[in-house]
Design an enzyme around this catalytic site. Structure first.
Site: not given
Ligand SMILES: NC(=O)c1ccc[n+]([C@@H]2O[C@H](COP(=O)([O-])OP(=O)(O)OC[C@H]3O[C@@H](n4cnc5c(N)ncnc54)[C@H](OP(=O)(O)O)[C@@H]3O)[C@@H](O)[C@H]2O)c1
Length: 300
Positions: A55, A99, A122
């Site tokens: 990422k 994460q 997200d």
């Protein structure tokens, strides 16, 4: 024997990253705005470390700022929440991603809900999940979870209008199955969400013009579960260890070789949905930066 068209997610994701990079160049030149993505990694889970590295690399490659925050697995939830607050208040950070999975002493949902919904790239915050459900537009538009958004972009690219099609999503997780179902409903599909308690799953799948598999069970969906000509999106990423020390390989939730003989089109594993997830995260970061700056967000 007929063979399904391959939906090339890897190529589509490369094109999407290019479009993101162009928008970033434009935002820098015309608005003096460099979108920034902060990723918080708690602990040392090897798969999470790989994702976070990837990422960060792709964020920088598209011209954005990448901020990585690594925290020890023993950190308390309060310390993590304080980090999230710090990032919420930082004007250089337009997107925040914590994460998952988090260590077991933490409450994932409490941490996600501490993220400013405008920075929740997200799309897992309850506000964004709610906005997705209510179909919010403009200032009330949701941040859409990256994996289902990637699936939708591939479906639209392949099929054009999805209106009136019968869609079956196998899996009801908050990160894939549920938002996927909502997105397909918004496209005016007739949607069924199946799960581990669904009766006669093969018969349910055989109804689908669009079949999305997000289960996490290697090759569970067989060729004879698929309606002839259907479009199959295989979200599954399952690692199969090689026999007698052979190389490990990745397989999806669909038995691809069988499915290819029946389906009209199918995403491969690897190279299908997988590359779309990070590309959509980058797109979401640009969208978030534009919305925070009061600029119209590009249509990716
Ligand atoms: N491509 C990507 O970037 C990406 C991103 C995220 C996830 N994935 C992959 O996608 C897969 C799903 O991920 P997830 O996070 O959604 O998984 P998850 O949270 O474990 O959810 C799995 C879902 O599958 C259902 N299920 C399990 N066994 C079933 C069965 N025998 N028949 C019917 N349904 C069954 C479960 O039903 P219940 O709710 O009834 O238990 C659950 O809703 C995994 O392979 C994951 O690695 C890929």
């Amino acid at each position: 024997m007929a063979s399904a068209v391959t939906i090339d997610g890897k190529a589509f994701a490369a094109g999407l990253r290019e479009r993101v990079a162009k928008e970033v160049t434009k935002l820098k030149a015309e608005q003096g705005l460099t979108p920034g993505l902060a990723v918080v990694l708690v602990g040392e889970d090897p798969a999470s470390q790989v994702y976070v590295r990837s990422k960060g690399k792709q964020t920088v490659e598209t011209g954005m700022n990448s901020f990585e925050h690594k925290m020890d697995a023993s950190v308390s939830q309060e310390e993590l929440l304080a980090k999230v607050e710090e990032l919420n208040a930082d004007p250089a950070v337009h997107g925040i991603l914590v994460q998952l999975p988090l260590p077991s002493h933490m409450d994932d949902l409490a941490v996600i809900d501490a993220i400013d919904p405008a920075k929740d790239v997200d799309g897992f915050h309850a506000i964004n999940a709610g906005r997705l459900m209510t179909g919010g537009k403009g200032a009330a538009a949701p941040m859409v979870p990256c994996t289902p958004l990637g699936c939708l972009l591939l479906l639209r690219d392949h099929l054009g209008s999805l209106s009136g099609l019968t869609a079956v999503v196998v899996g009801r997780s908050n990160i894939v199955g549920k938002p996927m179902g909502q997105l397909l409903l918004q496209e005016s599909c007739t949607v069924t969400t199946a799960h581990s308690r669904t009766k006669d799953l093969p018969a349910v799948c055989r109804e689908a013009d669009i079949l999305v598999a997000a289960v996490g069970r290697p090759e569970m969906i067989r060729g004879d579960w698929i309606k002839p000509g259907a479009t199959v999106i295989d979200v599954g990423i399952n690692r199969i260890e090689g026999e007698a020390g052979g190389k490990a390989r990745l397989v999806g939730d669909v038995a691809t070789a069988e499915a290819r003989k029946v389906a009209g089109a199918i995403t491969p594993v690897p190279g299908g949905v997988g590359p779309m997830t990070i590309a959509c995260l980058l797109a979401n970061t640009v969208t978030a930066a534009c919305r925070q700056a009061g600029i119209e967000a590009p249509d990716f």
